[in-house]
Design an enzyme around this catalytic site. Structure first.
Site, PDB file in Angstrom:
ATOM      1  CG  PHE A 141      -0.891   5.543  -0.305  1.00 57.18           C
ATOM      2  CD1 PHE A 141       0.387   5.505  -0.858  1.00 57.18           C
ATOM      3  CD2 PHE A 141      -1.978   5.342  -1.145  1.00 57.18           C
ATOM      4  CE1 PHE A 141       0.571   5.269  -2.209  1.00 57.18           C
ATOM      5  CE2 PHE A 141      -1.798   5.102  -2.496  1.00 57.18           C
ATOM      6  CZ  PHE A 141      -0.522   5.057  -3.033  1.00 57.18           C
ATOM      7  CG  ASP A 225      -7.234  10.047   0.278  1.00 57.41           C
ATOM      8  OD1 ASP A 225      -8.144   9.317  -0.161  1.00 57.41           O
ATOM      9  OD2 ASP A 225      -6.057   9.964  -0.103  1.00 57.41           O
ATOM     10  CE  LYS A 254      -7.315   1.984  -3.663  1.00 60.54           C
ATOM     11  NZ  LYS A 254      -6.483   3.050  -3.100  1.00 60.54           N
TER      12      LYS A 254
END
Ligand SMILES: *Cc1c(COP(=O)(O)O)cnc(C)c1O
Length: 398
Positions: A141, A225, A254
């Site tokens: 993702f 990532d 995040k």
């Protein structure tokens, strides 16, 4: 007021007015403190999801509150025609904690997807000799915007929005697949070091080391990532540090500013020379309000030893999970305070719902996996309380 007035219950207001991109939320939350949040009916929840690995310092941490308040009252936003002290400090801090060091550079944006968009454009600039392919992993993702979605290894998410930006090929997360796919026609390899959205799936042992060897040999950018795994959560600043490798680029978002929106692409060495003036930008990216908050949050992670805490509490949490008397748990995955539970039956949503009824927030990214990602500040008491509530949830479903 009409029937959409504020005296209506929140679910009907949500149903009428919010875009149908998400299902009905589970609760309406009004307040948080530390590892706890409260809903509009006054019920308390132990938050072991932390806004999906975002609230690094928990809720309403004094360091976070002070940083936002002070910077909002000093200088919130300028434009990219001007620099500011918090922006400079954060770029220097990121090049230090990533290990990019001298020759490292930071680009600032506002979310994870945007950080991956920047990395996608970076990959397009790696053209020498002739490189047309970008590799990413199946089941990964990387975000919902078009470039990040093209990288995402979940066909069902991509298909309604095709055609995707071209050139992306998805390969399995095996060393054999790496060896078969990496050659001089590849511009970049994107890797999620632990696949969070897929249920906190670890990569096979040796995968990152082999990926580093092959990408270096063939002039391929290795882009990690670390949007979910980064800034201390896995018991290191970044998960690639646990594997002992150094990438060419890393994307961060995040948990980086503890809930204030921010994202970053950090480049290492030769990758720092690819972007030239005028090639990319963002109005909000790197503004003093966001970067001051990130500096405060990252500074507190360092000062309070929260990376070590993630390692320690992660072990404690794993022990709690392994000692639950149930046949539903097949395996416990992840690193530090990014923990996945693989189930023997497709009851993940029922367990997460039961947990919520028992005052515990965890998440079911798919039918057979639970994701647990508490704030990095949790202590012994919170892990014990998590144990009580998660046992009750398992008992309710068994
Ligand atoms: C959450 C996430 C993203 C997307 O970040 P947004 O801020 O939602 O755009 C990208 N990659 C990974 C690994 C993520 O966990």
């Amino acid at each position: 007021m009409s029937s959409i007035g504020t005296d209506n219950p929140w679910p009907s207001r949500f149903d009428r007015s919010l875009m149908r991109t998400m299902g009905m939320p589970l609760r309406c939350l009004v307040r948080g403190e530390g590892a706890y949040v409260w809903d509009d009916e006054g019920r308390e929840y132990l938050d072991f999801l932390a806004g999906i690995a975002v609230n690094s310092l928990g809720h309403a941490h004094p360091v976070f509150v002070e940083a936002v308040s002070r910077q909002a009252g000093t200088l919130a936003h300028v434009s990219n025609y001007f620099s500011t002290p918090p922006q400079l400090e954060l770029a220097e801090r990121l090049t230090r904690i990533t290990g990019a060091g001298d020759g490292g550079r930071a680009y600032f944006c506002n979310s994870g997807a945007e950080a991956n968009e920047a990395a996608f454009k970076l990959a397009r600039l790696n053209t020498s000799p002739t490189r047309t392919k970008i590799l990413a992993l199946t089941n990964s993702f990387h975000g919902r915007t078009m470039g990040a979605l093209a990288l995402t290894g979940k066909p069902a998410m991509r298909e309604p929005f095709e055609p995707m930006p071209g050139g992306v090929h998805h390969i399995d997360s095996t060393i054999e697949a790496l060896e078969a796919a990496i050659d001089d026609t590849v511009a970049a390899l994107f890797v999620e070091p632990i696949k969070g959205e897929a249920g906190v799936l670890d990569l096979p042992a040796g995968f990152l080391t082999r990926a580093r060897e092959l990408t270096e040999e063939h002039g391929v950018l290795l882009v990690l990532d670390e949007i979910q795994t980064g800034v201390g959560r896995t018991g290191a600043w970044f998960a690639y540090q646990n594997a002992g490798i150094v990438p060419d680029a890393v994307t961060v978002a995040k948990g980086m500013a503890g809930g204030f929106p921010i994202g970053s692409l950090v480049t290492f060495g030769w990758a720092s020379d690819l972007f030239q003036r005028g090639m990319h930008g963002s109005t909000f990216g790197g503004n003093p309000l966001a970067t001051a908050t990130a500096n405060a949050v990252l500074g507190e992670i360092e000062r309070a030893g929260l990376i070590e805490n993630a390692r320690l509490r992660g072990e404690q949490l794993r022990t709690v999970l392994r000692e639950i008397d149930t046949s539903l748990i097949a395996e416990v995955r992840g690193q530090g305070l990014l923990v996945g539970v693989g189930l023997t039956e497709p009851v993940a949503t029922r367990i997460a719902d039961a947990a919520l009824e028992h005052g515990l927030i965890i998440n079911a990214p798919n039918d057979s996996s639970l994701r647990i990602a508490p704030p990095l500040i949790i202590g012994d008491d919170e892990v014990r309380e998590f144990g009580n509530r998660v046992r009750a949830a398992f008992a309710a479903v068994s």
